[in-house]
Design a protein around this motif. Structure first.
Motif, mmCIF file in Angstrom:
data_model
loop_
_atom_site.group_PDB
_atom_site.id
_atom_site.type_symbol
_atom_site.label_atom_id
_atom_site.label_comp_id
_atom_site.label_asym_id
_atom_site.label_seq_id
_atom_site.Cartn_x
_atom_site.Cartn_y
_atom_site.Cartn_z
ATOM 1 N N ARG A 198 -44.933 -30.976 -7.785
ATOM 2 C CA ARG A 198 -45.393 -30.259 -8.978
ATOM 3 C C ARG A 198 -44.893 -31.018 -10.201
ATOM 4 N N PRO A 199 -45.775 -31.355 -11.143
ATOM 5 C CA PRO A 199 -45.249 -31.929 -12.387
ATOM 6 C C PRO A 199 -44.477 -30.836 -13.113
ATOM 7 N N GLY A 200 -43.489 -31.207 -13.906
ATOM 8 C CA GLY A 200 -42.683 -30.162 -14.544
ATOM 9 C C GLY A 200 -42.022 -30.640 -15.810
ATOM 10 N N ALA A 201 -40.884 -30.015 -16.133
ATOM 11 C CA ALA A 201 -40.228 -30.279 -17.413
ATOM 12 C C ALA A 201 -39.653 -31.692 -17.511
ATOM 13 N N THR A 202 -39.353 -32.322 -16.374
ATOM 14 C CA THR A 202 -38.936 -33.737 -16.406
ATOM 15 C C THR A 202 -40.177 -34.590 -16.170
ATOM 16 N N PRO A 203 -40.599 -35.381 -17.170
ATOM 17 C CA PRO A 203 -41.792 -36.210 -16.953
ATOM 18 C C PRO A 203 -41.577 -37.189 -15.798
ATOM 19 N N ILE A 204 -42.680 -37.623 -15.185
ATOM 20 C CA ILE A 204 -42.611 -38.521 -14.026
ATOM 21 C C ILE A 204 -42.091 -39.910 -14.405
ATOM 22 N N GLU A 205 -42.478 -40.375 -15.591
ATOM 23 C CA GLU A 205 -42.179 -41.772 -15.963
ATOM 24 C C GLU A 205 -40.696 -42.131 -15.861
ATOM 25 N N PRO A 206 -39.767 -41.316 -16.428
ATOM 26 C CA PRO A 206 -38.343 -41.699 -16.299
ATOM 27 C C PRO A 206 -37.796 -41.548 -14.884
ATOM 28 N N VAL A 262 -44.980 -27.724 -27.454
ATOM 29 C CA VAL A 262 -46.122 -27.103 -26.762
ATOM 30 C C VAL A 262 -45.662 -26.480 -25.434
ATOM 31 N N ALA A 263 -44.829 -27.211 -24.689
ATOM 32 C CA ALA A 263 -44.322 -26.674 -23.416
ATOM 33 C C ALA A 263 -43.520 -25.397 -23.675
ATOM 34 N N HIS A 264 -42.698 -25.416 -24.701
ATOM 35 C CA HIS A 264 -41.847 -24.269 -25.036
ATOM 36 C C HIS A 264 -42.693 -23.033 -25.384
ATOM 37 N N GLN A 265 -43.870 -23.282 -25.951
ATOM 38 C CA GLN A 265 -44.714 -22.200 -26.451
ATOM 39 C C GLN A 265 -45.776 -21.764 -25.444
ATOM 40 N N TYR A 325 -47.169 -34.067 -21.300
ATOM 41 C CA TYR A 325 -48.553 -33.584 -21.430
ATOM 42 C C TYR A 325 -49.182 -33.372 -20.042
ATOM 43 N N GLN A 326 -48.767 -34.196 -19.058
ATOM 44 C CA GLN A 326 -49.309 -34.057 -17.691
ATOM 45 C C GLN A 326 -49.025 -32.655 -17.153
ATOM 46 N N THR A 327 -47.807 -32.178 -17.401
ATOM 47 C CA THR A 327 -47.401 -30.843 -16.935
ATOM 48 C C THR A 327 -48.193 -29.760 -17.670
ATOM 49 N N ILE A 328 -48.331 -29.922 -18.980
ATOM 50 C CA ILE A 328 -49.064 -28.926 -19.785
ATOM 51 C C ILE A 328 -50.518 -28.881 -19.312
#
Ligand code: TXA
Ligand code: MG
Length: 313
Positions: free
Chosen positions: A181-189, A259-262, A290-293
């Motif tokens: 699941r994509p989430g609050a930690t982006p995949i890139e890092p 945006v994620a927070h809201q 943005y992927q998660t959103i």
């Protein structure tokens, strides 16, 4: 109903459940040593028994007592824990099978919230799904929990979730990870540290059992084409929309953290205001957070479509 940390500890030790703020979203927590409380989580949420729970630990060392994480990845976990990253790995001790939905793996994470950590230190590992009623948007403000359960679920006092979307889930395979699941930690890092293979998503056989079930959707129907019947716009504060309908703001298009927070607050406000049909602006990037959103909104749109169709069949 807000309760003190002391009261929450007392409840957790006496086979009860409490809503706990984490850095991602609110969780509905129970001690992993209390089958009664674990059962209560599924009952209160209306959660399908086939959907396993994440177990939260106070430290990496504590988590390693429960799961087999491949040695070469362990040092990298130090960089991301405590934080919004969940690993699914083979279970190496016996836990209540309701937690894992009888799977041989366990989802583990170390949350980055002082209240959550204090509870784990006092009570031991805590199983906690997101606190929302099953199928509805996650709870990111305490009023969401009051709204879902009519004030019957105690909420531990403490700062509300900072991220606003759930943790990223990585599933350990042999020598690599797949994205659950994509989430609050982006995949890139994460990529330089965890060999992540982004497997094609097969809806019939999802990586996480939870993906099979209805998710994140408000009652309000969400659509991506503007029509005359649309009552509200879910969109960005810095975009000029050529429609004169009230804006339910997601924040700035250039600030994905905001945006994620809201996100879930805005979806829930639609239902709070009895909006029946809303246009959602999906014209935003798909990398990083943005992927998660994108994933959460896409599922919410899809689910409101299914729900409304069900009314007619
Ligand atoms: O940020 C979060 O992760 C929040 C906070 C409270 O920690 N929790 C959360 O839990 O989002 P929940 O239950 O809403 O989502 C957990 C997801 C579900 O989709 C579930 O199917 C999946 O994790 N999961 C749990 N155990 C699993 C396992 N053993 N294998 C694969 N997926 C698993
Ligand atoms: Mg959830």
């Amino acid at each position: 109903m807000i309760v003190s940390i002391e009261k929450a500890i007392e409840l957790l030790m006496s086979k009860d459940v409490v809503a706990v703020p984490s850095e991602t979203v609110f969780g509905l927590a129970a001690s992993i040593d209390s089958p009664e409380a674990i059962k209560k989580i599924f009952e209160i949420k209306g959660r399908p028994p086939k959907n396993p729970l994440i177990v939260h630990f106070a430290s990496l060392e504590q988590a390693l007592q429960y799961v087999d994480i491949e040695q070469s990845f362990i040092p990298h976990l130090e960089a991301f824990w405590p934080g919004p990253l969940t690993l699914v790995a083979p279970l190496k001790v016996k836990v209540d099978p309701h937690i894992t939905a009888n799977l041989s793996t366990l989802a583990v994470r170390v949350p980055n919230h002082p209240v959550f950590l204090e509870l784990i230190q006092a009570v031991g590992p805590l199983a906690a799904p997101s606190a929302n009623r099953s199928g509805f948007p996650s709870a990111t403000r305490s009023w969401h929990i009051e709204f879902d359960y009519g004030g019957t679920v105690p909420i531990v006092e403490g700062a509300e979730p900072e991220h606003g979307v759930e943790s990223t889930i990585l599933i350990q395979q042999k020598g690599f990870f797949t994205l659950g699941r994509p989430g609050a930690t982006p995949i890139e890092p994460l990529k330089p540290y965890f060999k992540i293979v982004e497997a094609a998503v097969n809806p019939a056989e999802p990586q996480c059992p939870g993906q099979m079930f209805r998710h994140y959707a408000p009652k309000c129907q969400l659509i991506t084409t503007f029509t005359a019947e649309v009552e509200a716009i879910v969109g960005f504060t810095d975009v000029d929309y050529p429609f004169s309908k009230p804006l339910y703001p997601l924040g700035s298009l250039h600030d994905p953290k905001q945006v994620a927070h809201q996100l879930f607050e805005t979806l829930r406000l639609l239902d709070h205001d009895h909006i029946k049909l809303a246009y959602v602006d999906m014209n935003f990037p798909t990398h990083g957070l943005y992927q998660t959103i994108h994933e959460r909104l896409s599922r919410a749109i899809q689910e409101t479509f299914n729900l409304n169709r069900e009314l007619y069949v």
